[in-house]
Design an enzyme around this catalytic site. Structure first.
Site, mmCIF file in Angstrom:
data_model
loop_
_atom_site.group_PDB
_atom_site.id
_atom_site.type_symbol
_atom_site.label_atom_id
_atom_site.label_comp_id
_atom_site.label_asym_id
_atom_site.label_seq_id
_atom_site.Cartn_x
_atom_site.Cartn_y
_atom_site.Cartn_z
ATOM 1 N N SER A 83 0.810 -1.219 0.000
ATOM 2 C CA SER A 83 0.000 0.000 0.000
ATOM 3 C C SER A 83 0.844 1.271 0.000
ATOM 4 O O SER A 83 1.646 1.487 -0.886
ATOM 5 C CB SER A 83 -0.969 -0.039 1.181
ATOM 6 N N HIS A 84 0.704 2.066 1.052
ATOM 7 C CA HIS A 84 1.366 3.367 1.123
ATOM 8 C C HIS A 84 2.763 3.268 1.731
ATOM 9 O O HIS A 84 3.440 4.275 1.861
ATOM 10 C CB HIS A 84 0.505 4.297 1.972
ATOM 11 N N LYS A 90 -1.799 -9.599 -0.604
ATOM 12 C CA LYS A 90 -3.167 -9.709 -0.096
ATOM 13 C C LYS A 90 -3.879 -10.749 -0.946
ATOM 14 O O LYS A 90 -3.680 -10.789 -2.161
ATOM 15 C CB LYS A 90 -3.932 -8.393 -0.275
ATOM 16 N N ASP A 143 -2.303 6.524 -3.466
ATOM 17 C CA ASP A 143 -1.178 5.855 -2.810
ATOM 18 C C ASP A 143 -0.548 4.776 -3.697
ATOM 19 O O ASP A 143 -0.876 4.658 -4.870
ATOM 20 C CB ASP A 143 -1.624 5.259 -1.467
ATOM 21 N N ASP A 199 -0.844 1.561 -4.159
ATOM 22 C CA ASP A 199 -1.672 0.618 -4.914
ATOM 23 C C ASP A 199 -3.002 1.219 -5.368
ATOM 24 O O ASP A 199 -3.869 0.493 -5.848
ATOM 25 C CB ASP A 199 -1.918 -0.649 -4.084
ATOM 26 N N ASP A 244 -5.598 2.683 -3.827
ATOM 27 C CA ASP A 244 -6.888 2.617 -3.140
ATOM 28 C C ASP A 244 -7.138 3.823 -2.224
ATOM 29 O O ASP A 244 -8.269 4.060 -1.819
ATOM 30 C CB ASP A 244 -7.079 1.288 -2.388
ATOM 31 N N ARG A 245 -6.094 4.569 -1.906
ATOM 32 C CA ARG A 245 -6.303 5.751 -1.054
ATOM 33 C C ARG A 245 -6.403 7.017 -1.891
ATOM 34 O O ARG A 245 -5.952 7.054 -3.034
ATOM 35 C CB ARG A 245 -5.140 5.924 -0.084
ATOM 36 N N THR A 262 -11.390 -1.052 12.056
ATOM 37 C CA THR A 262 -10.459 -0.576 11.035
ATOM 38 C C THR A 262 -10.147 -1.679 10.021
ATOM 39 O O THR A 262 -9.940 -2.825 10.397
ATOM 40 C CB THR A 262 -9.161 -0.128 11.733
ATOM 41 N N SER A 310 -8.189 7.049 7.170
ATOM 42 C CA SER A 310 -6.859 6.893 6.591
ATOM 43 C C SER A 310 -6.882 7.068 5.074
ATOM 44 O O SER A 310 -6.177 6.379 4.353
ATOM 45 C CB SER A 310 -6.320 5.510 6.950
ATOM 46 N N LYS A 339 -11.416 0.023 -1.239
ATOM 47 C CA LYS A 339 -11.479 1.473 -1.370
ATOM 48 C C LYS A 339 -10.846 1.845 -2.711
ATOM 49 O O LYS A 339 -10.086 1.064 -3.288
ATOM 50 C CB LYS A 339 -10.788 2.145 -0.206
ATOM 51 N N ARG A 388 -1.623 4.527 17.270
ATOM 52 C CA ARG A 388 -2.402 5.584 16.627
ATOM 53 C C ARG A 388 -3.337 6.210 17.656
ATOM 54 O O ARG A 388 -4.042 5.504 18.378
ATOM 55 C CB ARG A 388 -3.224 5.032 15.471
HETATM 56 C C1 G1P Z 1 -4.103 1.334 8.204
HETATM 57 C C2 G1P Z 1 -5.271 2.270 8.319
HETATM 58 C C3 G1P Z 1 -6.552 1.553 7.971
HETATM 59 C C4 G1P Z 1 -6.423 0.911 6.593
HETATM 60 C C5 G1P Z 1 -5.169 0.069 6.513
HETATM 61 C C6 G1P Z 1 -4.935 -0.448 5.103
HETATM 62 O O1 G1P Z 1 -4.259 0.265 9.104
HETATM 63 O O2 G1P Z 1 -5.356 2.827 9.609
HETATM 64 O O3 G1P Z 1 -7.626 2.443 8.021
HETATM 65 O O4 G1P Z 1 -7.539 0.121 6.314
HETATM 66 O O5 G1P Z 1 -4.035 0.838 6.894
HETATM 67 O O6 G1P Z 1 -4.778 0.570 4.184
HETATM 68 P P1 G1P Z 1 -3.518 0.207 10.541
HETATM 69 O O7 G1P Z 1 -2.050 0.369 10.298
HETATM 70 O O8 G1P Z 1 -4.053 1.379 11.316
HETATM 71 O O9 G1P Z 1 -3.911 -1.115 11.124
HETATM 72 ZN ZN ZN Z 2 -3.335 1.324 -0.430
#
Ligand code: G1P
Ligand code: ZN
Length: 543
Positions: free
Chosen positions: A113-114, A126, A277, A279, A281-282, A344, A365, A376, A496
């Site tokens: 992801s990010h 995933k 981001d 991939d 999705d954000r 989450t 997020s 997303k 967090r």
């Molecule tokens: C974080 C974000 C959450 C999101 C996830 C995947 O997870 O807080 O909202 O779904 O990344 O992108 P966390 O690291 O808080 O478990």
């Molecule tokens: Zn992502």
């Protein structure tokens, strides 16, 4: 081509987190590590015989070799077809769409992801189920069980499959179909949004900058925003996916997308700024001089979605993750539709979307999406914003201010304390848990606790219970603090802290978010003992 069976011992710690298995790239590069996890997925879903899968990733370092391994294991496990994005690229929402459109048995998405990419950064895998959404909790538990008892994996001994050109080839008994990663996704977007209205918007001089952050949405944004919708050439910046995302964090928020933020707060700002981001999705949405928090974005999209053709009949409901602000609840209340509060992670929205109970979903997020896929979707959010801007003919700032006046404003901020030792983070959290019942009535930094609990979620569709999903503390005067440990980190623990304060009257003149939330911040720092447990009160990242 022969099928090899490779005997191995289980690897520790292959437990999927908030979003799949995410580890340091070098961990994934160890002999047999990825293969062990992928075989465990096949074992957990009852084998691969006769099944079809989508495979693609965000293009980060190790994406291509990982795809070859997955293809070899899929073929050896009896899969009949793999649909792969050209050059191994697929954004997460585009992969979700391909799984659904082609009715495959699921898909493998390679991304962290990010998180940064590179040999010394992060990698992830995933598995998404046949509905196109992240594996639900029951399945991730079975995958984890399989990783702990695995004795070996099957893989086809073959040359690498050519993923560079669109077309079909064979790998043992499996067809590998390489597809244009963008085409089907663009077609889906055309069914949801008024492309002609958005074209007229751009033709009329509307300006935009989309920062693809050297990640997977570059090709998507160029094809959709520039080629199809007529945004000026150069609207999409950092548009070529790179294996290390240009050395940055491909995370669309004011910290990591600072150049975009700086531009949007300057005199040269275009009408709309957006980013996505690693991939895809954000999303981040920012108007000229007006940042929109993801929680507010969800609320504003919910209030205006009917302006887009795909949502013209209204929404069934709106779902948000628990730490996300309650701004969207206010909209749902006014629209007379259901609102849901889930743990989450996008996987918790899947059942609500499948059952038609929620149409829009969002997380603080920077994740927003709808029932068009089961992930997303960053570009989707940008296009819905564009459709709303075209329909209302108003600026982002004007729409946001009007929203706050109508619904009140949820001041909101997230503070991340990264790379904390697991022991210290656990001590902080268990310390609060042990005092939850005693907290109401106690005063911290001048603020009185009203209620406190540990969030648990009973899924209204399958009745499953997910416990230990974060601590919630409400203070007199409308403030809420949430504490939880990240489930996506790859180093130590990340704490967090989410702060939210609702003001029914809307914006407070002359005060920024940090000022408004300061008393709440002081109170929860004291309550949880950050100085004592973590040794600091200042977070690494504030979003
Ligand atoms: C974080 C974000 C959450 C999101 C996830 C995947 O997870 O807080 O909202 O779904 O990344 O992108 P966390 O690291 O808080 O478990
Ligand atoms: Zn992502």
């Amino acid at each position: 081509m022969t099928i090899k069976t490779v005997k191995i011992a289980p690897f520790d710690g292959q437990k999927p987190g908030t979003s799949g298995l995410r580890k340091k790239t070098r961990v994934f590069m160890q002999d047999h590590y990825l293969a062990a996890f992928v075989q465990s997925v096949f074992d957990a879903i009852g084998g691969g015989e006769g099944k079809r899968f989508v495979v693609g990733g965000d293009g980060r370092f190790f994406n291509r070799p990982a795809i070859q391994t997955i293809l070899g294991i899929a073929a050896a496990n009896g899969a009949t077809e793999a649909i792969v994005g050209q050059n191994g690229l697929l954004s997460t929402p585009a992969a979700s769409n391909l799984i659904r459109q082609n009715r495959t048995d699921g898909g493998f998405i390679l991304s962290a992801s990010h998180n940064p990419g590179g040999i010394d950064a992060d990698f992830g895998v995933k598995f998404n189920a046949a509905n196109g959404g992240p594996a639900p909790e029951g399945l991730t538990a079975r995958i984890y069980d399989a990783t702990r008892s695995i004795e070996g994996y099957r893989i086809l001994a073959a040359d690498d499959v050519d993923l560079g050109s669109v077309g079909e080839s064979r790998l043992g008994g499996m067809t590998v179909r390489v597809v244009d990663p963008v085409a089907d996704y663009l077609a889906l977007m055309e069914t949801l949004f008024d492309f002609d209205a958005i074209r007229r918007l751009f033709a009329g001089g509307f300006t935009m900058r989309f920062d693809a952050m050297h990640a997977v949405t570059g090709p998507y944004a160029r094809a959709i925003l520039e080629a199809s919708l007529g945004a000026a050439a150069g609207t999409v910046v950092n548009a070529v996916p790179s294996e290390d995302f240009g050395g940055g964090h491909p995370d669309p928020n004011p910290i990591w997308a600072k150049p975009l933020m700086d531009l949007m707060m300057s005199d040269e700002a275009p009408d709309l700024g957006a980013a996505s981001d690693g991939d895809g999705d954000r999303n981040m949405i920012v108007g000229r001089g007006a940042y929109v928090t993801p929680s507010d974005s969800l609320a504003i999209l919910a209030a205006n979605a009917h302006l887009a053709p795909g949502y013209k009949n209204g929404l069934a409901g709106v779902a948000r993750s628990m730490p996300t602000s309650a701004a969207s609840d206010k909209v749902a209340e006014k629209l007379g539709i259901a609102s849901f509060e889930t743990p989450t992670g996008w996987k918790f929205f899947g059942n609500l979307l499948d059952a038609g109970r929620a149409t829009l979903c969002g997380e603080e997020s920077a994740g927003t999406g709808s029932d068009h896929v089961r992930e997303k979707d960053g570009l989707w959010a940008v296009l819905l914003w564009l459709n709303i801007l075209a329909a209302r003919g108003q600026s982002v700032a004007r729409i946001q201010n009007a929203h706050w006046t109508e619904f009140g404003r949820n001041y909101y901020s997230r503070h991340d304390f990264e790379a904390v030792s697991q022991a210290h983070a656990n001590a902080l959290v268990t310390g609060v848990i042990s005092r939850l019942d005693a907290l109401p009535g106690q005063v911290f930094a001048g603020m009185t606790v009203e209620r406190a609990d540990e969030f648990a979620y009973r899924d209204p569709i399958d009745n499953s219970l997910s416990e230990h999903q974060g601590l919630r503390i409400w203070f007199a005067g409308g403030g809420r603090a949430v504490l939880r440990l990240s489930g996506t980190g790859t180093e130590g623990a990340t704490i967090r802290l989410y702060l939210e304060l609702y003001r029914a009257e809307g914006s407070i003149p002359g005060q920024d978010t940090a000022e408004v939330l300061e008393p709440l911040r002081q109170a929860v720092l004291e309550l949880a003992g950050f100085a004592r447990h973590v040794g600091r009160v200042d977070p690494d990242v504030i979003t």
